[in-house]
Each structure stands twice: as C-alpha cells, then as structure tokens.
Design a protein around this motif. Structure first.
Motif, PDB file in Angstrom:
ATOM      1  N   UNK A 219       0.620  -1.504   0.162  1.00 24.36           N
ATOM      2  CA  UNK A 219      -0.572   0.341  -0.093  1.00 24.36           C
ATOM      3  C   UNK A 219       0.737   1.005  -0.112  1.00 24.36           C
ATOM      4  N   UNK A 220       0.294   2.049  -0.515  1.00 27.73           N
ATOM      5  CA  UNK A 220       1.737   3.890  -0.736  1.00 27.73           C
ATOM      6  C   UNK A 220       0.391   4.503  -0.816  1.00 27.73           C
ATOM      7  N   UNK A 221       0.103   5.847  -0.083  1.00 25.05           N
ATOM      8  CA  UNK A 221      -0.605   6.626   0.215  1.00 25.05           C
ATOM      9  C   UNK A 221      -2.201   5.981  -0.061  1.00 25.05           C
ATOM     10  N   UNK A 222      -2.029   5.226   0.971  1.00 26.00           N
ATOM     11  CA  UNK A 222      -3.358   4.332   1.113  1.00 26.00           C
ATOM     12  C   UNK A 222      -4.202   3.896  -0.043  1.00 26.00           C
ATOM     13  N   UNK A 223      -3.960   3.970  -0.996  1.00 20.99           N
ATOM     14  CA  UNK A 223      -4.171   2.980  -2.297  1.00 20.99           C
ATOM     15  C   UNK A 223      -2.690   1.077  -2.279  1.00 20.99           C
ATOM     16  N   UNK A 224      -4.034   0.122  -2.921  1.00 12.52           N
ATOM     17  CA  UNK A 224      -3.775  -1.198  -2.684  1.00 12.52           C
ATOM     18  C   UNK A 224      -3.013  -0.780  -4.130  1.00 12.52           C
ATOM     19  N   UNK A 225      -1.915  -1.379  -4.148  1.00 13.20           N
ATOM     20  CA  UNK A 225      -0.568  -1.305  -5.043  1.00 13.20           C
ATOM     21  C   UNK A 225      -0.361  -2.902  -5.832  1.00 13.20           C
ATOM     22  N   UNK A 226      -0.656  -3.515  -6.127  1.00 14.48           N
ATOM     23  CA  UNK A 226      -0.583  -4.578  -6.711  1.00 14.48           C
ATOM     24  C   UNK A 226      -1.745  -5.014  -7.064  1.00 14.48           C
ATOM     25  N   UNK A 227      -1.568  -6.362  -8.417  1.00 15.99           N
ATOM     26  CA  UNK A 227      -2.603  -6.448  -9.170  1.00 15.99           C
ATOM     27  C   UNK A 227      -3.817  -7.441  -8.808  1.00 15.99           C
ATOM     28  N   UNK A 228      -5.008  -7.813  -8.745  1.00 12.48           N
ATOM     29  CA  UNK A 228      -5.266  -8.956  -8.128  1.00 12.48           C
ATOM     30  C   UNK A 228      -4.516 -10.147  -9.208  1.00 12.48           C
ATOM     31  N   UNK A 229      -5.683 -10.953  -8.527  1.00 14.11           N
ATOM     32  CA  UNK A 229      -4.536 -12.440  -8.037  1.00 14.11           C
ATOM     33  C   UNK A 229      -2.926 -12.933  -8.289  1.00 14.11           C
ATOM     34  N   UNK A 230      -2.431 -13.590  -8.910  1.00 15.86           N
ATOM     35  CA  UNK A 230      -0.973 -14.484  -8.688  1.00 15.86           C
ATOM     36  C   UNK A 230      -0.592 -14.771  -7.452  1.00 15.86           C
ATOM     37  N   UNK A 231       0.543 -15.028  -6.948  1.00 14.24           N
ATOM     38  CA  UNK A 231       1.320 -16.338  -5.669  1.00 14.24           C
ATOM     39  C   UNK A 231       0.149 -16.314  -4.649  1.00 14.24           C
ATOM     40  N   UNK A 232      -0.527 -17.510  -4.252  1.00  7.15           N
ATOM     41  CA  UNK A 232      -0.953 -17.777  -3.340  1.00  7.15           C
ATOM     42  C   UNK A 232       0.733 -18.694  -2.417  1.00  7.15           C
ATOM     43  N   UNK A 233       1.118 -17.651  -1.530  1.00  2.00           N
ATOM     44  CA  UNK A 233       1.661 -18.187  -0.947  1.00  2.00           C
ATOM     45  C   UNK A 233       1.517 -17.467   0.974  1.00  2.00           C
TER      46      UNK A 233
END
Length: 262
Positions: free
Chosen positions: A159-173
């Motif tokens: 998160x940066x400046x209150x925003x979610x940065x990564x996009x949905x999906x990807x590796x579950x870990x």
C-alpha cells in the motif's frame, strides 16, 4: 525542494515530488506495552499481527554476523530471537540461496552493514536515529546520509498513500509484511500457509487489503514463502513450512530478521 504534505489523522507524511521514498514520524510513546499481538483470518489463511506501539529503541534488524561484522551465513529466526532477546521476531529481507548473504540494504543498531550499491533495486524499510520511518527506494548515499538506526531491504510496495498497489491474482503463499499506521506504529504481519498446490496463504493484493484493514496507508512486502515465520525468545509461534509443503512444519534458516525487544 518542494514537498507535498498528506495528513492521516495525527501523522504527517512528507513526500518529496522527486523522492523515491516516504518519511513518516514514528510513534514515540512512553506508556503502555511495547507491542500487542493478535490473530486474524482471511479466507482460508490465518496469521499473526504484532502492533509495535513503541518502535523507537525497541525495533531492530539483526542477522548472522561474520568475523568482519558483515552479513553471512544462515540462521533460524527463532535462534536469532533467543540470541537478541526478541520478544517478537520475524524473518526479514531477501537473501541469496546460492551464497549465504543478505541482499540489499542492512543497518543494524546504527551500524551500516551493507548497501545495495548505486542501483535502486527493490524497496527498503527503516527507522532513522531521529525517529522517522523511511520506506521506499534507498540508494548507497542515502543509506549514509539519512542516518538510519535500523534498515532492511524488502521487495515491493503493498500500500502506498492509502492505495492498494499489487494487481489482483498471482501467487498464493505464506507472507511476511510490514506497515506503518497513522500513529506511527509498526505493524508486522505473518501469514501461515504453503505454496504447493492447492496453495494456502495470501496473494500480494490480499496482503495489501489486510494492511489497509489494519490502518496502514504505507506497507511493504518482506521475504515470504517458506521463509515466513514468527518467533519469541527462541520459540516458534507461527506455523512455518520451510519446504513449501503442508507437512512437515519446519523453520527455514534465513539471514536478516526483524526483532522487537523490551
């Protein structure tokens, strides 16, 4: 140099228009506990979150030390937690599997152990001697000029400046990540799981959403997967999976760790 000022409740965040990092005042409480620990769940994953109410003087970065004082060798987080009297500890920054060494920036108890060179490869999180959190890209000269008390390299913004940065999906870990809330407290998250299919844990986006849920407008991803672990005074208190499989539960030896002391 011009600055933008963003206000989150009672905290002030200084953002240089050209700066690759953010500076946030750290909590400077004198009353109450050093930290509080609680459990949480998200979907099929479970984890721990430590809220460090008194980071100044209690938050540290440690590592297996070579004879010349550098970062070298591997050591379990639980072992380091006992050695340094950490009432709470997690695995820390990235490290090399081919060569037993830390990767990137490391400052421990005001000693510059190493830097990432002239490149701005990945993010870092650190606490300065004058009581400020700094998160973002830190180059060689800034490791010196910003006068860190503690610093470790990490991977990327959640998160940066209150925003979610990564996009949905990807590796579950399994995940280990750190955030700073509006009061300047440090939050350390440790999420159990395994990467083998069907994988259990969190995606990067889910980690970011949890950070926001706990009030962290700024958060950053530390090392994770089979390295993820929480320990206290020599005892493992999470469910690490060092082979990235559900069983056996086992702790991986790492390099740097985060450490909270009394």
């Amino acid at each position: 140099m011009q600055y933008l000022v963003a206000v989150y409740l009672f905290s002030v965040v200084f953002l240089s228009e050209a700066s690759p990092y953010v500076t946030l005042p750290a909590a400077n409480r004198t009353d109450g506990p050093v930290y509080t620990l609680s459990n949480f769940t998200w979907g099929g994953a479970s984890g721990l979150v430590a809220v460090v109410h008194k980071p100044i003087g209690h938050f540290h970065i440690y590592f297996p030390e070579t004879r010349n004082g550098g970062c070298g060798g591997y050591e379990k987080t639980s072992v380091q937690s006992e050695k340094h009297n950490c009432i709470f500890a997690t695995n820390g920054g990235p490290f090399s599997f081919s060569e037993p060494s830390c990767i990137g920036n490391v400052v421990s108890d005001s000693k510059i152990v190493q830097d990432s060179g002239d490149s701005r490869n990945g993010e870092s999180i650190g606490l300065t001697k004058d009581g400020n959190w700094i998160l973002g890209h830190i180059d060689r000269e800034e490791v010196k000029s910003l006068e860190f008390a503690q610093l470790t390299s990490a991977f990327y913004w959640l998160t940066k400046n209150g925003n979610v940065i990564p996009t949905p999906g990807g590796l579950i870990a399994p995940r280990t990540f750190a955030g700073i809330n509006a009061a300047g407290e440090l939050l350390l998250f440790v999420v159990d799981g395994h990467e083998s299919k069907p994988s259990v844990g969190l995606t990067s986006e889910e980690s970011a959403k949890i950070a926001l849920k706990y009030g962290c407008p700024y958060s950053i991803n530390l090392d994770g997967g089979g390295s993820t672990v929480a320990a206290s005074l020599g005892k493992v208190i999470s469910k690490p999976t060092c082979h990235d499989t559900p069983k056996p539960l086992c702790e991986r030896s790492v390099t740097s760790v985060t450490c909270i002391t009394e």
